[in-house]
Enzyme design. Structure first.
Site, PDB file in Angstrom:
ATOM      1  N   ASN B  12       5.808  -6.251  -4.809  1.00  0.00           N
ATOM      2  CA  ASN B  12       5.454  -5.645  -3.520  1.00  0.00           C
ATOM      3  C   ASN B  12       5.983  -4.219  -3.414  1.00  0.00           C
ATOM      4  O   ASN B  12       6.872  -3.823  -4.173  1.00  0.00           O
ATOM      5  CB  ASN B  12       6.035  -6.477  -2.372  1.00  0.00           C
ATOM      6  N   CYS B  13       5.452  -3.491  -2.444  1.00  0.00           N
ATOM      7  CA  CYS B  13       5.952  -2.154  -2.117  1.00  0.00           C
ATOM      8  C   CYS B  13       7.458  -2.244  -1.883  1.00  0.00           C
ATOM      9  O   CYS B  13       7.909  -3.203  -1.263  1.00  0.00           O
ATOM     10  CB  CYS B  13       5.262  -1.669  -0.855  1.00  0.00           C
ATOM     11  N   PRO B  14       8.280  -1.345  -2.395  1.00  0.00           N
ATOM     12  CA  PRO B  14       7.912  -0.061  -3.007  1.00  0.00           C
ATOM     13  C   PRO B  14       7.932  -0.060  -4.528  1.00  0.00           C
ATOM     14  O   PRO B  14       7.911   1.000  -5.143  1.00  0.00           O
ATOM     15  CB  PRO B  14       9.026   0.846  -2.483  1.00  0.00           C
TER      16      PRO B  14
END
Lengths: 367, 76
Positions: B12-14
């Protein structure tokens, strides 16, 4: 407005539940569609120097301040009854809790609200993160970590009335040191703060040219204002157990939502906060389905699992210590012009930047 | 064929952006970096990354939930 208040007074619990659900749906849909993300905004700054999403966050806060203060001035919502404008200033909780929350959200793939919208798009890892947030939040409120939190709070929190300050509202604090009424100083400070925030946002040509970022800030701010209006109209000071006015905040409500799911047969009517939690998931789900982005996802490996669970635990603890999250303090809280909310906002950002640096270093060491 | 490929699927981000930030520095000027990701937010993230850093997003697509980005490293 009086007619609306009377109408809500007939069934305040139902209005709060249904209204909270609808506000949550609106919020989840907007966040999902616009990629509004407080953790992502810090990632954008640290990773490649893009401040547009951070400015969208600041814009949401400015809009929320304008709306909340206008509603208070119009007599719609008694902000003074909210939890933010208390008579103690828990500087340790706001700063250390905010740092922990900001640090944790980087590792958990986003703040609580971001994880709610991820659940709506099928991310089972986010569901696990929220379960951990809820458990650690309750552990910190009244569970195994509760006594320690209580001791720290009682040791460090400043009792403001003993120092001649009524509440931690900026107007009350200023009135202690400069001539003028708390209300007048509050209004003056509010105008200056909002002007500064709007100037910060719109002096950037990049931000001015990005309609989606401007829209996301305005829309999230409006969700918070709508929450204040609803809970303000439903507030009844004479009720047996008055429900304090509140708006979007996602740490305690996430924990409460878990409790509600487990104790439904006890006849618990979901409160405003619990309803917004389910609404945010539903709104993100509707957005994901309508754009074909709904996909089940889970942890990629052990390292990913450890990161997310660690970050979620920090968010649960830090969010309770700071009395809120990136939404609850850094938009809803600041809209009351409470000093602690601004401290938490700054601490969350600092924790997020620090977390981003640590994650970057950890990833570099992995390869 | 890209000079380097980063597989950020499942992250997932980041994380995809942080890996791309490191990876783009490891390809020669004018070279290309391919990034595979599954985070739905990565499309907007990589557009912003390219816009801000000056690297060119020469390809961008999505197949069965997997996003593929190809960045061409700028001279600076």
């Amino acid at each position: 407005m009086a007619a609306l208040r009377d109408l809500i007074a007939l069934h305040p619990s139902a209005w709060l539940a249904i209204g909270g659900l609808l506000i949550g749906v609106m919020f989840g849909f907007i966040v999902s569609r616009t990629n509004f993300c407080t953790m992502g905004s810090i990632s954008d700054i640290v990773s490649f120097g893009d401040y547009r999403r951070f400015r969208a966050w600041v814009l949401a806060g400015a809009v929320a301040i304008i709306g909340a203060q206008a509603l208070a001035a119009a007599g719609v919502v008694p902000l003074a009854k909210s939890m933010y404008l208390g008579t103690t200033f828990n500087w340790f909780g706001h700063s250390v809790g905010g740092l922990m929350f900001g640090y944790g959200m980087v590792f958990a793939g986003g703040c609580a609200s971001r994880n709610l919208t991820r659940v709506g798009s099928g991310d089972l890892r986010a569901l696990m993160a929220l379960l951990v947030v809820g458990v650690f939040a309750y552990m910190t409120i009244g569970g195994i970590l509760g006594p320690l939190r209580d001791i720290i709070e009682r040791t460090t929190a400043i009792n403001l009335p003993t120092r001649g300050i009524a509440t931690q509202g900026i107007g009350d604090i200023l009135a202690r040191f400069v001539p003028g009424s708390p209300a007048g100083l509050n209004a003056l400070a509010g105008v200056l703060i909002v002007a500064g925030m709007l100037l910060y946002c719109f002096r950037s040509a990049d931000f001015r040219g990005s309609g989606s970022h401007i829209f996301s800030g305005l829309a999230v701010g409006l969700c918070v204002i709508t929450g204040w209006a609803l809970t303000g109209l439903a507030f009844d000071d004479l009720a047996e157990r008055p429900t304090a006015p509140i708006s979007l905040t996602f740490i305690r409500p996430t924990a409460d939502a878990l409790e509600w799911l487990q104790r439904f047969t006890a006849g618990m009517v979901p409160g405003f906060g619990v309803a917004t939690v389910f609404g945010a998931i539903l709104g993100a789900f509707l957005s994901a389905v309508s754009t074909g982005r709904f996909r089940l996802a889970t942890f990629s490996d052990v390292a990913d699992t450890k990161r997310v669970l660690f970050g979620a635990a920090l968010m649960g603890i830090g969010g309770v210590m700071a009395l809120g999250c990136t939404l609850g303090q850094a938009i809803t809280g600041i809209s009351t012009l409470a000093l602690g909310s601004f401290v938490t906002f700054a601490a969350i950002v600092a924790g997020g930047v620090f977390g981003m640096r640590r994650l970057e270093a950890a990833l570099a060491a992995e390869t | 064929m890209a000079d380097k490929t980063i597989d950020a699927r499942g992250a997932n981000c980041p994380i995809p952006i942080l890996k791309a930030k490191k990876g783009i520095g490891e390809v020669p000027v004018g070279g290309t970096l391919e990034v595979l990701a599954t985070d739905p937010g990565s499309a907007a993230d990589f557009q912003a990354f390219a816009r801000q850093t000056g690297h060119t997003l020469v390809e961008q697509g999505e197949t069965a939930g997997v996003y593929r980005f190809v960045l061409k490293r700028a001279s600076a």
